[in-house]
Write a protein that holds these residues in place. Structure first.
Motif: not given
Length: 63
Positions: A1-19
């Protein structure tokens, strides 16, 4: 597991999701401010003793 992550997020069907999630050092920094991106990677790679109080919430616990 990396020491830190960067998450790409967005909305789908009106809800937040991690891409997707990537190690901070390997994330696509093409649209990020260069100095801010570098600061993020260096902070993620630093020693635990150097973690500032505001970042402690994001430190992963190890077994």
């Amino acid at each position: 597991m990396p020491s830190a992550i960067v998450a790409d997020i967005g909305r789908t069907d009106g809800r937040w999701a991690v891409d997707e999630a990537n190690a901070a050092r390997a994330s696509g920094r093409c649209i990020a401010h260069r100095q801010t991106a570098l600061d993020t990677v260096l902070r993620a790679a630093g020693p635990r003793a150097a973690v500032v109080a505001r970042d402690l919430l994001f430190v992963r616990r190890t077994a």
